[in-house]
Design an enzyme around this catalytic site. Structure first.
Site, PDB file in Angstrom:
ATOM      1  N   ARG A   7      -4.030   6.568  -6.258  1.00  0.00           N
ATOM      2  CA  ARG A   7      -4.146   5.525  -4.833  1.00  0.00           C
ATOM      3  C   ARG A   7      -3.209   6.014  -4.128  1.00  0.00           C
ATOM      4  NH1 ARG A   7      -5.295   0.728  -8.127  1.00  0.00           N
ATOM      5  NH2 ARG A   7      -5.688  -0.656  -6.493  1.00  0.00           N
ATOM      6  N   LYS A  14     -14.917  -0.820  -9.158  1.00  0.00           N
ATOM      7  CA  LYS A  14     -14.800   0.950  -9.280  1.00  0.00           C
ATOM      8  C   LYS A  14     -15.194  -0.196 -11.015  1.00  0.00           C
ATOM      9  CE  LYS A  14     -10.725   1.048  -7.433  1.00  0.00           C
ATOM     10  NZ  LYS A  14     -11.197  -0.938  -6.340  1.00  0.00           N
ATOM     11  N   ARG A  39      -3.549  -6.514  -0.915  1.00  0.00           N
ATOM     12  CA  ARG A  39      -3.504  -4.778  -1.068  1.00  0.00           C
ATOM     13  C   ARG A  39      -4.718  -3.861   0.057  1.00  0.00           C
ATOM     14  NH1 ARG A  39      -6.675  -8.040  -5.791  1.00  0.00           N
ATOM     15  NH2 ARG A  39      -7.483  -6.531  -6.653  1.00  0.00           N
ATOM     16  N   ARG A  72      -7.033 -13.111 -12.617  1.00  0.00           N
ATOM     17  CA  ARG A  72      -6.540 -12.315 -12.068  1.00  0.00           C
ATOM     18  C   ARG A  72      -6.130 -13.322 -10.696  1.00  0.00           C
ATOM     19  NH1 ARG A  72      -8.366  -6.175 -10.825  1.00  0.00           N
ATOM     20  NH2 ARG A  72      -6.627  -6.537  -9.381  1.00  0.00           N
ATOM     21  N   ARG A 102     -14.928 -13.398  -7.885  1.00  0.00           N
ATOM     22  CA  ARG A 102     -14.239 -12.495  -9.218  1.00  0.00           C
ATOM     23  C   ARG A 102     -12.747 -13.450  -9.656  1.00  0.00           C
ATOM     24  NH1 ARG A 102     -12.654  -5.938  -9.128  1.00  0.00           N
ATOM     25  NH2 ARG A 102     -10.570  -7.337  -8.385  1.00  0.00           N
TER      26      ARG A 102
HETATM   27  P1  AMP Z   1      -6.990  -2.784  -9.490  1.00  0.00           P
HETATM   28  O1  AMP Z   1      -6.884  -3.182 -11.464  1.00  0.00           O
HETATM   29  O2  AMP Z   1      -7.001  -1.412  -9.746  1.00  0.00           O
HETATM   30  O3  AMP Z   1      -6.638  -3.751  -8.372  1.00  0.00           O
HETATM   31  O4  AMP Z   1      -5.138  -2.555  -9.647  1.00  0.00           O
HETATM   32  C1  AMP Z   1      -4.366  -4.007  -9.884  1.00  0.00           C
HETATM   33  C2  AMP Z   1      -2.979  -3.696  -8.411  1.00  0.00           C
HETATM   34  O5  AMP Z   1      -2.274  -2.383 -10.425  1.00  0.00           O
HETATM   35  C3  AMP Z   1      -2.744  -3.271  -7.917  1.00  0.00           C
HETATM   36  O6  AMP Z   1      -2.885  -4.542  -6.544  1.00  0.00           O
HETATM   37  C4  AMP Z   1      -1.483  -2.833  -7.679  1.00  0.00           C
HETATM   38  O7  AMP Z   1      -0.436  -3.096  -7.821  1.00  0.00           O
HETATM   39  C5  AMP Z   1      -1.238  -2.141  -8.646  1.00  0.00           C
HETATM   40  N1  AMP Z   1      -2.408  -0.702  -9.570  1.00  0.00           N
HETATM   41  C6  AMP Z   1      -3.118   0.173 -10.235  1.00  0.00           C
HETATM   42  N2  AMP Z   1      -3.520   1.140 -10.071  1.00  0.00           N
HETATM   43  C7  AMP Z   1      -2.469   1.777  -9.509  1.00  0.00           C
HETATM   44  C8  AMP Z   1      -2.272   2.729  -8.802  1.00  0.00           C
HETATM   45  N3  AMP Z   1      -2.592   4.289  -9.066  1.00  0.00           N
HETATM   46  N4  AMP Z   1      -0.340   3.374  -8.192  1.00  0.00           N
HETATM   47  C9  AMP Z   1      -0.007   1.694  -7.860  1.00  0.00           C
HETATM   48  N5  AMP Z   1      -0.766   0.494  -7.658  1.00  0.00           N
HETATM   49  C10 AMP Z   1      -1.367   0.490  -8.729  1.00  0.00           C
END
Ligand code: AMP
Length: 192
Positions: free
Chosen positions: A89, A14, A146, A134, A128
């Site tokens: 989400r 994404k 996740r 991360r 990654r």
């Molecule tokens: P990402 O960078 O999109 O993989 O997000 C990393 C982490 O941020 C996720 O595993 C969640 O803990 C948190 N997170 C990101 N976006 C959301 C969302 N829309 N709702 C809840 N938690 C989020």
């Protein structure tokens, strides 16, 4: 305006694809994960709260996430449109986003869902994690959490848009360029 949701499980691509689409369609990229990480970097209260969930591979509570997303949208009042990456989400987030955009006389035009098999996701995330820094990409049990959060809480969000005739599924396996071309084709269909 053109408002898109770029959707898919962790590791679907994404972030990478959003970077390409914003230039092509002149959109603002809002990634809730990136915003949380910026808050963690800045040691803000929001960052501290988000970190306690992110470190476990769990979703940050809806109320906090929705409020944060709305204030980010407000910062870009002249935008020609947005790509929402990693948001919504949960179905509650999708409903809140619809209500919020309606107050701005706009809406989500399409969800583009990147489809990638689970084994490929785990491989990509671990790869990654070697240089992204991360922590949530470096530990296989957090990655599993996740993906489980995604399957339980996030996957139903695709049905939310499908029932509104706003879902396009795009195959997320192939070269980055190939996938970008598929996304362009899907977006150009809706723009017509
Ligand atoms: P990402 O960078 O999109 O993989 O997000 C990393 C982490 O941020 C996720 O595993 C969640 O803990 C948190 N997170 C990101 N976006 C959301 C969302 N829309 N709702 C809840 N938690 C989020």
């Amino acid at each position: 305006m053109l408002n898109l949701v770029l959707f898919g499980p962790p590791g679907a691509g994404k972030g990478t694809q959003s970077e390409r689409l914003i230039g092509h369609y002149n959109l603002v990229h809002l990634s809730t994960g990136d915003i949380f990480r910026a808050n963690i970097g800045g040691n803000t209260e929001l960052g501290k709260l988000a970190k306690s969930y992110m470190d476990q591979g769990q979703l940050v509570p809806d109320e906090v996430t929705i409020k944060m997303l709305q204030s980010e949208v407000e910062k870009h009042s002249n935008a020609e449109g947005f790509i929402f990456d990693g948001f919504p989400r949960t179905v509650a987030q999708a409903e809140a986003l619809d209500l919020f955009l309606a107050t701005k006389q706009t809406e989500i035009h399409q969800m583009l869902s990147l489809v990638v098999p689970e084994e490929e996701l785990i491989k990509r995330l671990l790869e990654r994690g070697k240089d992204s820094g991360r922590a949530d990409d470096q530990n296989e049990s957090i990655i599993h959490n996740r993906i489980e959060e995604y399957n339980n809480k996030t996957a139903p969000v695709a049905d939310y848009y499908k029932s509104r005739f706003k879902l396009s599924e795009v195959e997320g396996v192939g070269s980055i360029d190939e996938i970008t071309d598929r996304l362009y084709a899907a977006i150009d269909t809706i723009k017509k």
